[in-house]
Enzyme design. Structure first.
Site, PDB file in Angstrom:
ATOM      1  N   VAL A  48       0.831  -1.216   0.000  1.00 60.51           N
ATOM      2  CA  VAL A  48       0.000   0.000   0.000  1.00 60.51           C
ATOM      3  C   VAL A  48       0.865   1.266   0.000  1.00 60.51           C
ATOM      4  CG1 VAL A  48      -1.984  -1.122   1.101  1.00 60.51           C
ATOM      5  CG2 VAL A  48      -0.236  -0.042   2.525  1.00 60.51           C
ATOM      6  N   HIS A  94      13.942  -1.737 -39.702  1.00 62.88           N
ATOM      7  CA  HIS A  94      12.840  -2.675 -39.941  1.00 62.88           C
ATOM      8  C   HIS A  94      13.401  -4.100 -39.996  1.00 62.88           C
ATOM      9  CE1 HIS A  94       9.116  -4.275 -41.540  1.00 62.88           C
ATOM     10  NE2 HIS A  94       9.839  -4.929 -42.450  1.00 62.88           N
TER      11      HIS A  94
HETATM   12  P1  NAD Z   1       1.758   2.534  -4.688  1.00 65.24           P
HETATM   13  O1  NAD Z   1       1.554   3.839  -4.063  1.00 65.24           O
HETATM   14  O2  NAD Z   1       2.219   2.459  -6.111  1.00 65.24           O
HETATM   15  O3  NAD Z   1       0.405   1.687  -4.619  1.00 65.24           O
HETATM   16  C1  NAD Z   1      -0.279   1.431  -3.420  1.00 65.24           C
HETATM   17  C2  NAD Z   1      -1.747   1.189  -3.755  1.00 65.24           C
HETATM   18  O4  NAD Z   1      -2.401   0.696  -2.598  1.00 65.24           O
HETATM   19  C3  NAD Z   1      -2.470   2.461  -4.189  1.00 65.24           C
HETATM   20  O5  NAD Z   1      -3.051   2.254  -5.467  1.00 65.24           O
HETATM   21  C4  NAD Z   1      -3.508   2.654  -3.089  1.00 65.24           C
HETATM   22  O6  NAD Z   1      -4.711   3.209  -3.570  1.00 65.24           O
HETATM   23  C5  NAD Z   1      -3.710   1.230  -2.577  1.00 65.24           C
HETATM   24  N1  NAD Z   1      -4.226   1.115  -1.205  1.00 65.24           N
HETATM   25  C6  NAD Z   1      -3.788   1.764  -0.099  1.00 65.24           C
HETATM   26  N2  NAD Z   1      -4.500   1.380   0.998  1.00 65.24           N
HETATM   27  C7  NAD Z   1      -5.400   0.459   0.578  1.00 65.24           C
HETATM   28  C8  NAD Z   1      -6.405  -0.303   1.215  1.00 65.24           C
HETATM   29  N3  NAD Z   1      -6.642  -0.199   2.518  1.00 65.24           N
HETATM   30  N4  NAD Z   1      -7.158  -1.151   0.472  1.00 65.24           N
HETATM   31  C9  NAD Z   1      -6.955  -1.266  -0.858  1.00 65.24           C
HETATM   32  N5  NAD Z   1      -6.013  -0.568  -1.521  1.00 65.24           N
HETATM   33  C10 NAD Z   1      -5.243   0.283  -0.824  1.00 65.24           C
HETATM   34  O7  NAD Z   1       2.759   1.744  -3.712  1.00 65.24           O
HETATM   35  P2  NAD Z   1       3.539   0.364  -3.880  1.00 65.24           P
HETATM   36  O8  NAD Z   1       2.965  -0.456  -4.980  1.00 65.24           O
HETATM   37  O9  NAD Z   1       3.605  -0.197  -2.509  1.00 65.24           O
HETATM   38  O10 NAD Z   1       4.978   0.832  -4.335  1.00 65.24           O
HETATM   39  C11 NAD Z   1       5.757   1.720  -3.508  1.00 65.24           C
HETATM   40  C12 NAD Z   1       6.690   2.555  -4.339  1.00 65.24           C
HETATM   41  O11 NAD Z   1       7.698   1.751  -4.907  1.00 65.24           O
HETATM   42  C13 NAD Z   1       5.973   3.261  -5.462  1.00 65.24           C
HETATM   43  O12 NAD Z   1       6.054   4.634  -5.290  1.00 65.24           O
HETATM   44  C14 NAD Z   1       6.663   2.837  -6.699  1.00 65.24           C
HETATM   45  O13 NAD Z   1       6.974   3.913  -7.551  1.00 65.24           O
HETATM   46  C15 NAD Z   1       7.945   2.139  -6.232  1.00 65.24           C
HETATM   47  N6  NAD Z   1       8.159   0.975  -7.101  1.00 65.24           N
HETATM   48  C16 NAD Z   1       8.444   1.190  -8.413  1.00 65.24           C
HETATM   49  C17 NAD Z   1       8.590   0.114  -9.263  1.00 65.24           C
HETATM   50  C18 NAD Z   1       8.883   0.346 -10.716  1.00 65.24           C
HETATM   51  O14 NAD Z   1       9.254   1.452 -11.075  1.00 65.24           O
HETATM   52  N7  NAD Z   1       8.702  -0.619 -11.592  1.00 65.24           N
HETATM   53  C19 NAD Z   1       8.439  -1.182  -8.791  1.00 65.24           C
HETATM   54  C20 NAD Z   1       8.127  -1.359  -7.458  1.00 65.24           C
HETATM   55  C21 NAD Z   1       7.987  -0.263  -6.625  1.00 65.24           C
END
Ligand code: NAD
Length: 478
Positions: free
Chosen positions: A280, A453
């Site tokens: 989250v 291509h």
């Molecule tokens: P996130 O903020 O991307 O997503 C968390 C999600 O959880 C949100 O959509 C939110 O609405 C939801 N949420 C929160 N509380 C909730 C609840 N009680 N019930 C249901 N849904 C709920 O966070 P993340 O996925 O934990 O990632 C953390 C960070 O790590 C991010 O900022 C991301 O950019 C970074 N990350 C990046 C990559 C990449 O660039 N490929 C990969 C992994 C992580």
């Protein structure tokens, strides 16, 4: 000469030009850049060189995603005329492969620090006042170091929501998800952000029954909706369940397994599974700077406030990466590390957040840069949009990889305002649009550049052609 030292003082040197706290992607890059510019530099790390990204984040998850992708390809082999026995999967061997990749990369970074003459201190760094860093080794021994410039790069930690049941058995965060010794029969992902969707794709491909529970109306809510829809459709096609507008409130144990309770669009809901992955969000880790905060360090909740030079409000103290938290992306942290190091060494380097690629390593892969269509249209209602489907690209067809599309948004002068890709190699391909944006190139330069291509890259040019109503490989009604 380079040294690696415990905080107990295996290195006698205690005065540096630059000290970096934290050896994650932001911190180790900052230390190397400072050393390249002639600084005597040190980095303090309490746990592992490479930080979250290299040890328990980007790199290990990409190693396991690579395995999952290879494994899932076997399903399509028949279509390609390859007749093979269904493969077996060994999670223990997969995790061992992942661990080998991590060791090789973190070992490489440690060697790079050494080769650049950076002194590494193993221990927790604490900064109570400008110019002074105290390193506490695991055995409690303290060493005092001094430097004119200190770069704070302590990263972030996962948010632990205060749900009942959050500390229960089989409730895991991303770090534990990378260490499972068996594929879960079923996995409930709390959150539909980047971490959850990457793990959902990973375990779905390995055979888990996956359920995503997201409180917002979309997964990865800040991304281009059309692109995210491809991921949603693809996950559903492969049997995953996705519940949007559904807020999780508690986790409990029952004889049937873990039960996650939530409030959905039509009232209370519950989901049963073997494991629960909590993803989250992550929050900045202001560890070791309580003294500086008392000294007046400006904070925004637990994030350190910085300007575009990565300077805090205290002279000689810089902050980068997830600790200052502009994007929570490793590549942002790396660039901020370079900017901070250059400014420590008397340069005038400025961080630009307008062109930061946002990759998501799912099946299909996603990537974006700049604005979404809605954001662009708000800025410029005349903005032009071009889309091109992978199904019309020869290389994608030949590779049996036609899921998704490219979308590009052009401003009134033909400048690229944003682009998003769902499909093959999206996180690599987005670099062309990022470079075009940074170099202030327009549609004309992309169109006038010959793209080889047959390649995936041709589809980028076709999307730009489509925005100009002149795509060749799709028919556009006049
Ligand atoms: P996130 O903020 O991307 O997503 C968390 C999600 O959880 C949100 O959509 C939110 O609405 C939801 N949420 C929160 N509380 C909730 C609840 N009680 N019930 C249901 N849904 C709920 O966070 P993340 O996925 O934990 O990632 C953390 C960070 O790590 C991010 O900022 C991301 O950019 C970074 N990350 C990046 C990559 C990449 O660039 N490929 C990969 C992994 C992580």
């Amino acid at each position: 000469m380079a040294t690696s030292a415990g905080a107990s003082g295996a290195s006698s040197k205690t005065e540096f030009d630059v000290i970096v706290i934290g050896a994650g992607p932001g911190g180790y890059v900052a230390a190397i850049r400072a050393a390249q510019l002639g600084a005597s530099a040190a980095v303090i790390e309490k746990q592992y060189i490479g930080g979250t990204c290299l040890n328990v984040g980007c790199i290990p998850s990409k190693a396991l995603l690579h395995i999952a992708e290879e494994y899932s390809k076997f399903k399509d082999l028949d279509t390609l005329g390859i007749v093979a026995e269904p493969p077996k999967f060994d999670m223990v061997k997969a995790v061992a492969y992942k661990t080998k990749v991590v060791k090789q990369l973190t070992g490489g970074v440690a060697a790079l620090l050494k080769a650049n003459g950076v002194t590494t201190f193993n221990g927790a760094g604490r900064v109570d006042e400008p110019g002074k860093v105290i390193v506490t080794a695991q055995n409690g021994a303290e060493t005092t170091l001094r430097a004119k410039n200190i770069i704070l790069a302590q990263g972030s930690v996962p948010i632990r929501p205060p749900f009942p049941g959050i500390d229960g058995k089989n409730v895991i965060f991303s770090t534990e998800a990378l260490e499972l010794t068996k594929v879960p029969d079923s996995l409930i992902c709390i959150g539909g952000g980047v971490i959850a969707v990457e793990f959902a794709c990973l375990f779905n491909a390995l055979g888990s029954k996956v359920t995503i529970v997201e409180m917002l109306p979309s997964m990865i809510a800040y991304e281009e909706p059309e692109i995210v829809k491809y991921l949603e459709k693809s996950l559903k096609k492969r049997g995953a369940q996705i519940h949007l507008n559904t807020k999780v409130e508690a986790i409990a144990d029952t004889p049937e397994g873990k039960v996650v309770t939530a409030t959905g669009p039509n009232g209370p809901m519950s989901f049963t599974g073997e494991y629960v992955l909590v993803a989250v969000g992550r929050t900045a880790n202001p560890e070791g700077i309580q003294g500086l905060i008392q000294h007046g360090l400006q904070m925004d909740r637990n994030k350190v406030v910085v300007d575009d030079h990565m300077r805090t409000n205290i002279p000689g103290i810089y902050a980068i990466g997830d600790l200052s938290g502009k994007t929570q992306l490793a590549h942002t942290a790396m660039t901020e590390g370079e900017i901070a190091a250059e400014n420590c060494m008397g340069h005038d380097a400025v961080m630009d957040y307008t062109v930061i690629p946002r990759p998501v390593f799912t099946f299909p892969e996603l990537a974006s840069v700049g604005l979404t269509e809605a954001q662009a249209k708000e800025k410029d209602p005349q903005a032009k949009v071009g889309t091109f489907p992978w199904a019309a690209n020869g290389k994608a067809l030949a590779s049996n990889d036609t899921e998704g599309m490219i979308k590009v948004i052009l401003g009134r002068y033909g400048e690229i305002l944003g682009a998003s890709i769902a499909g093959p190699d999206a996180p690599n391909l987005i670099a062309e649009f990022a470079l075009a944006m940074k170099g202030e190139l327009t549609a004309t330069e992309i169109i006038n550049t010959v793209h080889a291509h047959p390649t995936f890259s041709e589809a980028l040019r076709e999307a730009v052609l489509a925005a100009e109503q002149r795509a060749v490989h799709i028919y556009q009604r006049k």
